[in-house]
Design a protein around this motif. Sequence first.
Motif, mmCIF file in Angstrom:
data_model
loop_
_atom_site.group_PDB
_atom_site.id
_atom_site.type_symbol
_atom_site.label_atom_id
_atom_site.label_comp_id
_atom_site.label_asym_id
_atom_site.label_seq_id
_atom_site.Cartn_x
_atom_site.Cartn_y
_atom_site.Cartn_z
ATOM 1 N N GLU A 125 0.776 -1.146 0.037
ATOM 2 C CA GLU A 125 0.224 0.146 -0.022
ATOM 3 C C GLU A 125 0.832 1.249 -0.117
ATOM 4 N N THR A 126 1.364 1.560 -1.103
ATOM 5 C CA THR A 126 2.362 2.487 -1.461
ATOM 6 C C THR A 126 1.999 4.084 -0.885
ATOM 7 N N GLU A 127 0.839 4.368 -1.058
ATOM 8 C CA GLU A 127 0.453 5.627 -0.615
ATOM 9 C C GLU A 127 0.547 5.768 0.968
ATOM 10 N N ASN A 128 -0.001 4.712 1.606
ATOM 11 C CA ASN A 128 0.062 4.851 2.932
ATOM 12 C C ASN A 128 1.311 4.783 3.569
ATOM 13 N N ALA A 129 2.161 3.884 3.235
ATOM 14 C CA ALA A 129 3.539 3.644 3.336
ATOM 15 C C ALA A 129 4.011 5.126 3.382
ATOM 16 N N LYS A 130 3.925 5.861 2.306
ATOM 17 C CA LYS A 130 4.617 6.962 2.113
ATOM 18 C C LYS A 130 4.387 8.016 3.164
ATOM 19 N N LEU A 131 3.025 8.202 3.468
ATOM 20 C CA LEU A 131 2.589 9.083 4.354
ATOM 21 C C LEU A 131 3.167 8.632 5.941
ATOM 22 N N GLU A 132 3.181 7.561 6.323
ATOM 23 C CA GLU A 132 3.615 7.086 7.304
ATOM 24 C C GLU A 132 5.148 7.607 7.663
ATOM 25 N N ARG B 288 18.751 6.040 17.128
ATOM 26 C CA ARG B 288 18.258 4.778 16.283
ATOM 27 C C ARG B 288 16.998 5.322 15.675
ATOM 28 N N LEU B 289 16.244 5.984 16.389
ATOM 29 C CA LEU B 289 14.845 6.157 15.532
ATOM 30 C C LEU B 289 15.079 6.930 14.323
ATOM 31 N N LEU B 290 16.037 8.015 14.319
ATOM 32 C CA LEU B 290 16.108 8.922 13.373
ATOM 33 C C LEU B 290 16.838 8.208 12.101
ATOM 34 N N CYS B 291 17.749 7.370 12.402
ATOM 35 C CA CYS B 291 18.242 6.475 11.464
ATOM 36 C C CYS B 291 17.244 5.742 10.506
ATOM 37 N N ILE B 292 16.440 5.179 11.157
ATOM 38 C CA ILE B 292 15.404 4.474 10.617
ATOM 39 C C ILE B 292 14.478 5.240 9.666
ATOM 40 N N CYS B 293 14.228 6.557 10.391
ATOM 41 C CA CYS B 293 13.365 7.664 9.554
ATOM 42 C C CYS B 293 13.876 8.079 8.277
ATOM 43 N N TYR B 294 15.151 8.397 8.614
ATOM 44 C CA TYR B 294 15.983 9.050 7.304
ATOM 45 C C TYR B 294 15.924 7.911 6.235
ATOM 46 N N GLY B 295 16.303 6.684 6.720
ATOM 47 C CA GLY B 295 16.498 5.483 5.574
ATOM 48 C C GLY B 295 15.115 5.178 4.988
ATOM 49 N N ASN B 296 13.995 5.218 5.750
ATOM 50 C CA ASN B 296 12.815 5.178 5.105
ATOM 51 C C ASN B 296 12.491 6.228 3.912
ATOM 52 N N MET B 297 12.643 7.594 4.608
ATOM 53 C CA MET B 297 12.298 8.483 3.703
ATOM 54 C C MET B 297 13.121 8.476 2.371
ATOM 55 N N ILE B 298 14.515 8.128 2.641
ATOM 56 C CA ILE B 298 15.444 7.998 1.438
ATOM 57 C C ILE B 298 14.851 6.999 0.555
ATOM 58 N N SER B 299 14.461 5.838 0.998
ATOM 59 C CA SER B 299 14.007 4.710 -0.003
ATOM 60 C C SER B 299 12.717 5.468 -0.751
ATOM 61 N N VAL B 300 11.840 5.883 -0.064
ATOM 62 C CA VAL B 300 10.807 6.502 -0.478
ATOM 63 C C VAL B 300 10.990 7.366 -1.764
ATOM 64 N N ASN B 301 11.786 8.469 -1.474
ATOM 65 C CA ASN B 301 12.350 9.370 -2.552
ATOM 66 C C ASN B 301 12.899 8.621 -3.635
ATOM 67 N N ARG B 302 13.671 7.502 -3.348
ATOM 68 C CA ARG B 302 14.576 6.842 -4.258
ATOM 69 C C ARG B 302 13.404 6.156 -5.381
ATOM 70 N N GLU B 303 12.515 5.657 -4.655
ATOM 71 C CA GLU B 303 11.372 4.822 -5.425
ATOM 72 C C GLU B 303 10.888 6.011 -6.584
ATOM 73 N N GLU B 304 10.752 7.249 -5.951
ATOM 74 C CA GLU B 304 9.891 8.063 -6.858
ATOM 75 C C GLU B 304 11.028 8.954 -7.753
ATOM 76 N N ARG B 305 12.208 8.540 -7.845
ATOM 77 C CA ARG B 305 13.475 9.230 -8.412
ATOM 78 C C ARG B 305 13.372 10.583 -8.318
ATOM 79 N N ASN B 306 13.405 10.763 -7.049
ATOM 80 C CA ASN B 306 13.593 12.425 -6.769
ATOM 81 C C ASN B 306 14.940 12.375 -5.972
ATOM 82 N N PHE B 307 15.772 12.386 -6.890
ATOM 83 C CA PHE B 307 17.181 12.312 -6.374
ATOM 84 C C PHE B 307 17.754 13.520 -5.475
ATOM 85 N N ARG B 308 17.094 14.746 -5.927
ATOM 86 C CA ARG B 308 17.632 15.819 -5.182
ATOM 87 C C ARG B 308 17.055 16.119 -3.725
#
Length: 1241
Positions: A857-864, A880-900
């Motif tokens: 459920e990509t849209e929901n995942a992105k929101l979270e 620890r928490l921030l590492c996971i958050c940044y990691g998730n956000m980077i993968s979300v943007n990578r999927e969308e090819r938003n490299f900037r």
Amino acid sequence: MMAYPNVISCDKETFLKSKLNQEYFRVLEIKPLKGIAKPGPVYEFSMTGWSQRSVASKHPILGRTEELSQYEMYLHNAILQHQQDFTRYRDNKFAIAFIGPNSIGKTRLLEECLVNTPKFIKYEKFVLDHYDKVSFKGFHYILSKVFTGSKSFRENSENRVRFSIDLSYATPIQIHAVNIVFDCRFPLPENFQHEEDLLDDLSVKQVIRNVWKRQFKNLWVAAIDNAHYLDDESWRVLLIILDTKTVFMVIALSDDEEHTPTIKNCLENSMIVNIRLSGIDRWFHAALACQLLDVQAIPADLEKVIETASAGMPGWIQNFVISLVQRGALSIVTVTREEAIDLGAVVPSSTLLRRTDVHIGAQYDDALSKRLSYQSIYSILSISAFSKQGSTFTIQEMDTIQMAVLAESFNFDDITMDMSMDAVILKTYDSLNPYEKMLLKCASVLGDVFSRRMLMHLLQNDSPRTVALAVAKLFVIRVLECEGGDFTRDLSMVLVHPAPTLPSMAPSAPYCKCLGTRQPACCEDLPNYAFCGYMKFRHPLFRSTTYDLLTENQKHDMHARALLYLERFTRRCLPCGGGCFSKFVGLRCDDGLVQESEAVKRTRHQIRALKTETVVPGDQDQLSVFAHEESSDFAIHIIPECSSLELLKKERSSSRFLEMKRLKRLRNKQMKKGVRSFSSVETNNCECLTILMTVYSQIIDHCRGAGEFNKLYEAYIEYVDINLISLNVPQAIRLLIEVENFVQNEDLFPENVHRKWIKRFQLAKICSMRGVCMLESGDLAEAKKQLLHAMELYYYPFPTSKHWVKLRSFGASLQQLMAVYLPKIYPKRISGIIGYYYEDIAFTLNILYQLFSECKETENAKLEAKCALNYALKTNANFRLLCICYGNMISVNREERNFRRCLKLKERAMELCHRKRGQLDVTEVQAVCYLYTCMFLFYVEYGKKMEGLELGLSVIPMLSDLTDLNTRQMLLLWLLKLLLADLRINEMVNIIREFFYMTDHYDLSSETWYYFYAIVILLDTGYCVESYGSCEKFYITKGDAILRSKTPEAAWNFFVAMWLITVRIGSWEQSIIWEEKIRKILSMKYKEHEFNIMMLIRLVEGLLITLVKETDQRNLNKILLLKKSIKSMFRDMNKACCRAPMYRPRYYLLYAYFLYIKKRKLQAFNLLKRAYESAKQCKHISLLIWIEHTRSHWRGTLTQACVDHWIYHLEPDNLLDYTDFDPEKIDIVPFTLPLPNDIEK
Ligand SMILES: [Zn+2]
Ligand SMILES: [Zn+2]
């Protein structure tokens, strides 16, 4: 190795090179090895691979001849029947159950059965305890001991199942059953539901039997002690596998009253022989008492009392005799045998006291393994019968013997009246002096097993001699005994390593088998057991009785003191720097991200002042170990001749200042360097997890006892977390139930106005943790329910409509833009309890992200992901928490090819890593691994090789078996490609040896990857890691089973690579074995997946070479067909290259080659130029060389030797060993793509 006496040990390198089956190796515990800084894991080699044969007790078992011969008879029957296709009903007996009340001697009998098991039969012993009554948990425990391997239990189990059966033919119900019974996570069809009783399904039974049968070819013996604690489902599974006739079970369980109907049912099965145990015959009583006291004669009075009161229960006799010793009623004298008889003592025959049949057992084995017949067993039985009859004559008539004597004043009357155990204990307790009582009380607070160090801490200021004297007394009267601790490599104040068990027969009590304990100079006259470092109560009842004697206040005080000890001394292991854990019982240490709280400062000062207070003699050097290290987080600095006050003053003035300066310098350096490597992390030698496990298991009791309810909650949550890190989900679930009960029922802060809120948030946290457990065990629906409930409790429910999701997502994006681009101004930092609240929400949101990603459920995942980062940034303090958050956000943007956006996020994440002070601890490593892998994958997709390599290589040392499989796989996959492109062959080989070439022969996908990469190195560089021959041999031995492995892609890639080799050298006969696979691949549909482009690129090369061959032979039909499929493949590749830019140069090169074959030379040269440009752009060295090589070839400027170089060196005599590759010179000569004959150069 000298550090491991009497063991064949080796390092990892040897272990890997031996290529022997993994089953033969066991990882040994880490010891410091002289002169070797990082020895890595050390393995023990033993050919059996199963449990060591247990050592026979030095006393013979009494009065169980009948039971033992039954065991031998049925085992023998099983040995005969297990190979037969058909077994008659009456011969189908594959289990024997010993049923009897407590202390009837079941465990001892079980041991004796194992001792009497012939040597060629393997056995394993399983002891259950009352925690195990969770569905299937008992069976999982049994599996975990026999399904061994290099990975976590679940992975081992999955590999074994894959190895045994072809899951592609299994029905969903069967897969579901395999998942539950063997604790696997094989994917099920969506919306799969199953409500009925699984174990009733015939196909399920069949699949369980098939797995089991494939795993165990030879009959083995499973000894299950305390089987009444086994859950019902496990019992039923055991019954199913008994049918396979591959295992003989010997089961010990309590009397019927406690059995569930299922157990009763199972026991009635005809395959199980039930034997009810009763007390032993009375003529053995005296001998047993002698055995227990380690004497040869006892007074006749004593025998009489035992006979009348014991009912022949060996356990009762043991307790009774020990209680007599404890009360000083018995003493031991040395007399001659004649004197003893004159005194009217009972002198049992020496054959009942000393084992004589040990050597007989050995004979029996030889005879049996040579020739299996009833006669051999009969002869054994008659020999043992004979030796029993021979008991009338005694060999050493004149010998002196030990005799137990009753004290003069002793009177049996008061004993025979009240024989209950706690009365006996109380009497013993009363006979102690006040100091001994005090010592026992302290010990009872610490637990059944406790370390001397903690005991000394509770006793505070007593002299070592006083304590030693009391301990010695308690050892002599057998209240306490040694648990065996190894203090030679004692590097933690809270963790005690177990000492190895003694190879010889157990010495008679009292004794101490601890290693490395020291006797102070003033106590040299005392026996060594007075200094035992790791003790336990001989009888658990003694502990609980003593504990109950404490007043509530005393209990409270002592628990508080024990808690303080644990809080002070819980440090990371030495390889990790010995500092504080980043979070411990709710306290966070100053890691550069949070302001150090007052409480932490206080603890730190207490630690520094400790020296005067609680240094146990002999411990000074342990403490000073911590002082050696100089990490920037606070190590315990103890300078011996300095009071704590002076220390504080000193610290404030000089060291603080220096430290600040050093830190600043260090930080500046790191900022410039870019990636922070955290190179100090050592996953191989780390003991932090064990330390934490030990501490939390104790601390929960102490928090409860000390009434520290807030700490108790924190400790529970952290303990659950540690269990999840070490993948112990059932334990985590059990703890969550406990803490939920406690939060629901206890009023934690009666005076706090916000107590309702706090309770609500605590419950929300528990729900989220439970969500993690469910996610981990694959129950997505339940996970979702728990997590959404948690969000409601946080007053932040998940939006109910799609529209609402969009709206919130938009808001979150805006917030995030501000936070990422204007980090100084926005958001405002919040700390304290509200900060924790936000962090907890972010934690739950991260889990929801994971859940939604798994449900696609990509849209929901992105929101979270967005909301999680926003919340975590509100405190910006939880690493620890921030590492996971940044990691998730980077993968979300990578999927969308938003490299900037990725770059910006990466910048912020790197800032975070640089702010983090000191070393990572075990709870944080996974998070950093995840973050770095996300950033690494982003760079791969972004086409930046060098940045990617730097990140990827810094994760490698942090990887461990606990890293999530997906992260591990993606990282290694791309990292290896980048290394190959950079021609770093040696590093590459190191990595594939380390991660893939584990000789666990059930884990086929790893091994397949290993051979695949070995071939790829050969293809691209001409250097050989494994020759074509050995790769072929690998396939021939494993066969198509490799297609059933975890990643079938590995097998397909391997086939293509092997095929390409045969095509390149033009050995068409050899290529035939691969052709069929290639045809299959050509007919498959490709999903867009990383593995497929890898495969396509090699496939096209092979087809192009085939095309040249066919052109030469003018097979027009084939040429047309080939051209058509090649064209469509080029289209697929072109698409795939967008996601994986590093393949683009290779795509251009092959396309140029295609054009050249079609005689469109000009276009071909132009495309080659483009290939060169793009290879240069992504710094793909090996391809640059290949393109140059091809260009020279087309121009005709290559020498013939150069053209044939690659093929020439593929011949078995001319192989280039990869160790000869010189990374400085980069002298590779790539393969020359052949050209059709009719092309003029
Ligand atoms: Zn000891
Ligand atoms: Zn560690």
